[in-house]
Design a protein around this motif. Sequence first.
Motif, PDB file in Angstrom:
ATOM      1  N   MET A  78     -79.337  -5.694 -42.771  1.00  0.00           N
ATOM      2  CA  MET A  78     -78.607  -5.306 -43.959  1.00  0.00           C
ATOM      3  C   MET A  78     -78.809  -6.368 -45.042  1.00  0.00           C
ATOM      4  SD  MET A  78     -74.561  -4.637 -44.384  1.00  0.00           S
ATOM      5  CE  MET A  78     -74.380  -2.902 -44.684  1.00  0.00           C
ATOM      6  N   ALA A  79     -79.012  -5.949 -46.234  1.00  0.00           N
ATOM      7  CA  ALA A  79     -79.241  -6.853 -47.361  1.00  0.00           C
ATOM      8  C   ALA A  79     -77.936  -7.492 -47.809  1.00  0.00           C
ATOM      9  CB  ALA A  79     -79.866  -6.081 -48.517  1.00  0.00           C
ATOM     10  N   LEU A  80     -78.048  -8.650 -48.437  1.00  0.00           N
ATOM     11  CA  LEU A  80     -76.883  -9.317 -49.009  1.00  0.00           C
ATOM     12  C   LEU A  80     -76.391  -8.543 -50.223  1.00  0.00           C
ATOM     13  CD1 LEU A  80     -78.073 -13.023 -48.935  1.00  0.00           C
ATOM     14  CD2 LEU A  80     -76.394 -11.962 -47.442  1.00  0.00           C
ATOM     15  N   LYS A  81     -75.094  -8.533 -50.394  1.00  0.00           N
ATOM     16  CA  LYS A  81     -74.533  -7.901 -51.582  1.00  0.00           C
ATOM     17  C   LYS A  81     -74.927  -8.728 -52.803  1.00  0.00           C
ATOM     18  CE  LYS A  81     -70.594  -5.928 -49.204  1.00  0.00           C
ATOM     19  NZ  LYS A  81     -69.138  -5.806 -49.141  1.00  0.00           N
ATOM     20  N   THR A  82     -75.318  -8.089 -53.840  1.00  0.00           N
ATOM     21  CA  THR A  82     -75.717  -8.794 -55.058  1.00  0.00           C
ATOM     22  C   THR A  82     -74.893  -8.310 -56.238  1.00  0.00           C
ATOM     23  OG1 THR A  82     -77.455  -7.180 -55.454  1.00  0.00           O
ATOM     24  CG2 THR A  82     -78.080  -9.186 -54.263  1.00  0.00           C
ATOM     25  N   TYR A  83     -73.575  -8.436 -56.099  1.00  0.00           N
ATOM     26  CA  TYR A  83     -72.704  -8.014 -57.183  1.00  0.00           C
ATOM     27  C   TYR A  83     -72.991  -8.869 -58.416  1.00  0.00           C
ATOM     28  CZ  TYR A  83     -69.948  -5.700 -53.568  1.00  0.00           C
ATOM     29  OH  TYR A  83     -69.519  -4.915 -52.544  1.00  0.00           O
ATOM     30  N   GLY A  84     -73.017  -8.248 -59.530  1.00  0.00           N
ATOM     31  CA  GLY A  84     -73.204  -8.980 -60.776  1.00  0.00           C
ATOM     32  C   GLY A  84     -71.908  -9.642 -61.212  1.00  0.00           C
ATOM     33  N   PRO A  85     -71.960 -10.466 -62.233  1.00  0.00           N
ATOM     34  CA  PRO A  85     -70.755 -11.168 -62.691  1.00  0.00           C
ATOM     35  C   PRO A  85     -69.846 -10.314 -63.573  1.00  0.00           C
ATOM     36  CG  PRO A  85     -72.643 -11.811 -63.999  1.00  0.00           C
ATOM     37  CD  PRO A  85     -73.158 -10.893 -62.917  1.00  0.00           C
ATOM     38  N   MET A  86     -70.271  -9.119 -63.923  1.00  0.00           N
ATOM     39  CA  MET A  86     -69.465  -8.287 -64.823  1.00  0.00           C
ATOM     40  C   MET A  86     -68.530  -7.390 -64.018  1.00  0.00           C
ATOM     41  SD  MET A  86     -71.961  -7.688 -68.007  1.00  0.00           S
ATOM     42  CE  MET A  86     -70.753  -6.705 -68.699  1.00  0.00           C
ATOM     43  N   ALA A  87     -67.346  -7.186 -64.546  1.00  0.00           N
ATOM     44  CA  ALA A  87     -66.403  -6.283 -63.910  1.00  0.00           C
ATOM     45  C   ALA A  87     -66.831  -4.837 -64.177  1.00  0.00           C
ATOM     46  CB  ALA A  87     -65.002  -6.519 -64.469  1.00  0.00           C
ATOM     47  N   VAL A  88     -66.765  -4.024 -63.143  1.00  0.00           N
ATOM     48  CA  VAL A  88     -67.109  -2.606 -63.261  1.00  0.00           C
ATOM     49  C   VAL A  88     -66.047  -1.793 -62.553  1.00  0.00           C
ATOM     50  CG1 VAL A  88     -69.602  -3.029 -63.421  1.00  0.00           C
ATOM     51  CG2 VAL A  88     -68.557  -2.681 -61.182  1.00  0.00           C
ATOM     52  N   ASP A  89     -66.006  -0.498 -62.831  1.00  0.00           N
ATOM     53  CA  ASP A  89     -64.988   0.334 -62.204  1.00  0.00           C
ATOM     54  C   ASP A  89     -65.436   0.974 -60.900  1.00  0.00           C
ATOM     55  OD1 ASP A  89     -66.762   2.124 -63.309  1.00  0.00           O
ATOM     56  OD2 ASP A  89     -65.240   3.370 -64.246  1.00  0.00           O
ATOM     57  N   TRP A  90     -66.703   0.847 -60.526  1.00  0.00           N
ATOM     58  CA  TRP A  90     -67.178   1.520 -59.324  1.00  0.00           C
ATOM     59  C   TRP A  90     -67.331   0.595 -58.122  1.00  0.00           C
ATOM     60  CZ3 TRP A  90     -70.500   0.641 -63.479  1.00  0.00           C
ATOM     61  CH2 TRP A  90     -71.576  -0.192 -63.238  1.00  0.00           C
ATOM     62  N   GLU A  91     -67.103  -0.716 -58.272  1.00  0.00           N
ATOM     63  CA  GLU A  91     -67.158  -1.668 -57.168  1.00  0.00           C
ATOM     64  C   GLU A  91     -66.081  -2.724 -57.354  1.00  0.00           C
ATOM     65  OE1 GLU A  91     -71.954  -1.890 -56.251  1.00  0.00           O
ATOM     66  OE2 GLU A  91     -71.068  -3.312 -57.642  1.00  0.00           O
ATOM     67  N   ARG A  96     -65.557  -6.270 -57.458  1.00  0.00           N
ATOM     68  CA  ARG A  96     -66.369  -7.469 -57.622  1.00  0.00           C
ATOM     69  C   ARG A  96     -65.456  -8.686 -57.705  1.00  0.00           C
ATOM     70  NH1 ARG A  96     -71.356  -5.740 -61.634  1.00  0.00           N
ATOM     71  NH2 ARG A  96     -72.271  -4.241 -60.210  1.00  0.00           N
ATOM     72  N   ILE A  97     -65.247  -9.194 -58.863  1.00  0.00           N
ATOM     73  CA  ILE A  97     -64.380 -10.356 -59.031  1.00  0.00           C
ATOM     74  C   ILE A  97     -62.935  -9.878 -59.135  1.00  0.00           C
ATOM     75  CG2 ILE A  97     -63.818 -12.314 -60.513  1.00  0.00           C
ATOM     76  CD1 ILE A  97     -66.757 -12.178 -61.494  1.00  0.00           C
ATOM     77  N   ASP A  98     -62.094 -10.417 -58.308  1.00  0.00           N
ATOM     78  CA  ASP A  98     -60.675 -10.072 -58.331  1.00  0.00           C
ATOM     79  C   ASP A  98     -59.969 -11.104 -59.216  1.00  0.00           C
ATOM     80  OD1 ASP A  98     -58.010  -9.518 -57.891  1.00  0.00           O
ATOM     81  OD2 ASP A  98     -58.231  -9.324 -55.711  1.00  0.00           O
TER      82      ASP A  98
END
Length: 159
Positions: free
Chosen positions: A1-14, A16-18
């Motif tokens: 399984m690949a590492l998650k590569t969440y970007g630094p921007m907040a989005v509504d579908w994932e 990410r940063i809490d």
Amino acid sequence: MALKTYGPMAVDWEQRIDFDRLRRERLARAKALLAKSEMGALLCFDMNNVRYLTATHIGTWAQDKISRFTLLPQNDEPILWDFGSAARHHQLNCPWLGERSRPGISLLRGAMSPEMGGLKTSRKKSNSNWKCAGYINNLSVLTWSSRRCSSPCSARASP
């Protein structure tokens, strides 16, 4: 399984940063260290420390103005004094601060002469806020800069 590569921007579908968790945990760390100390409160003027305690930022143009500061009392929430328009912005857009964002009094880094009464007015307003909260006569001040930490000293405020 690949590492998650969440970007630094907040989005509504994932998730990410809490940001709520970030704010809660930073403040909790500061409160825990304050509770272990003998100080009654922590008074911060450094913009990085104001941001750490309040999660507010108004840009680097205000970095050396000494017009925004935060008081973190023992067993309480931080109180922020800021430029008038910034204080209003925080009231409207920073719900985690509630009503604890207040307009400060800028002394323009000493450009106002003592005869103008700015420092006296500023001290009087600050003292009245601190008296109402019960912090006067039990206020230790720590000058906390981003580079070093000086020893706490006893601060006495005159009414």
